[in-house]
Design a protein around this motif. Sequence first.
Motif, PDB file in Angstrom:
ATOM      1  N   UNK A 182      -4.206  -5.553 -16.422  1.00 13.28           N
ATOM      2  CA  UNK A 182      -3.922  -4.677 -15.286  1.00 13.28           C
ATOM      3  C   UNK A 182      -2.548  -4.971 -14.709  1.00 13.28           C
ATOM      4  N   UNK A 183      -1.926  -3.925 -14.200  1.00 17.97           N
ATOM      5  CA  UNK A 183      -0.615  -4.055 -13.558  1.00 17.97           C
ATOM      6  C   UNK A 183      -0.445  -2.928 -12.553  1.00 17.97           C
ATOM      7  N   UNK A 184       0.637  -3.010 -11.780  1.00 22.66           N
ATOM      8  CA  UNK A 184       0.970  -1.923 -10.872  1.00 22.66           C
ATOM      9  C   UNK A 184       0.707  -2.203  -9.407  1.00 22.66           C
ATOM     10  N   UNK A 185       0.151  -3.347  -9.109  1.00 19.79           N
ATOM     11  CA  UNK A 185      -0.095  -3.684  -7.711  1.00 19.79           C
ATOM     12  C   UNK A 185       1.200  -3.979  -6.976  1.00 19.79           C
ATOM     13  N   UNK A 196      -6.548  -8.911 -13.073  1.00 21.33           N
ATOM     14  CA  UNK A 196      -6.398  -8.549 -11.668  1.00 21.33           C
ATOM     15  C   UNK A 196      -4.960  -8.361 -11.257  1.00 21.33           C
ATOM     16  N   UNK A 197      -4.751  -7.451 -10.316  1.00 20.29           N
ATOM     17  CA  UNK A 197      -3.436  -7.201  -9.753  1.00 20.29           C
ATOM     18  C   UNK A 197      -3.602  -7.029  -8.240  1.00 20.29           C
ATOM     19  N   UNK A 198      -2.730  -7.669  -7.488  1.00 16.13           N
ATOM     20  CA  UNK A 198      -2.856  -7.685  -6.027  1.00 16.13           C
ATOM     21  C   UNK A 198      -2.296  -6.403  -5.420  1.00 16.13           C
ATOM     22  N   UNK A 199      -3.076  -5.801  -4.549  1.00 14.75           N
ATOM     23  CA  UNK A 199      -2.632  -4.655  -3.755  1.00 14.75           C
ATOM     24  C   UNK A 199      -2.713  -5.051  -2.291  1.00 14.75           C
ATOM     25  N   UNK A 200      -1.597  -4.932  -1.598  1.00 13.86           N
ATOM     26  CA  UNK A 200      -1.544  -5.247  -0.181  1.00 13.86           C
ATOM     27  C   UNK A 200      -1.047  -4.031   0.578  1.00 13.86           C
ATOM     28  N   UNK A 201      -1.845  -3.579   1.535  1.00 18.14           N
ATOM     29  CA  UNK A 201      -1.482  -2.418   2.352  1.00 18.14           C
ATOM     30  C   UNK A 201      -1.221  -2.917   3.758  1.00 18.14           C
TER      31      UNK A 201
END
Length: 126
Positions: free
Chosen positions: A5-8, A119-124
């Motif tokens: 996975x990528x793109x976070x 896993x890829x981290x997404x922070x909003x």
Amino acid sequence: VQLQASGGGLVQPGGSLRLACIASGFTLDALPVGWFRQAPGKEREGLSCISSGEGTTSYTDSVKGRFTISRDTAKNTLYLQMNNLKPEDTAVYYCAADTLVIPSHCSTKYYEYDYWGQGTQVTVSS
């Protein structure tokens, strides 16, 4: 079977991100695949899935209308388009594959999946 996975990244509330998951060792339309996330201190949550074959999709209520799952069989890549992101979407996002094939069916229950990406981290956050 491998998934990457990528793109976070970091995005402001209301923004968009597209996650990608490159599959190897199998063809994407041969197995049900899905997207999941896990926030700190919380249980892993199923977000969306796409069945093998014709690609029937399913979404959990919290992301319905905001997230879209898709796959590109030529690139053997699974995507998750995330729009109108909210701070509560902050989590590590995972893709996974299920070895149980039921025509036109997929599950968003994380414990039914057998193979997981890293896993890829997404922070909003503003």
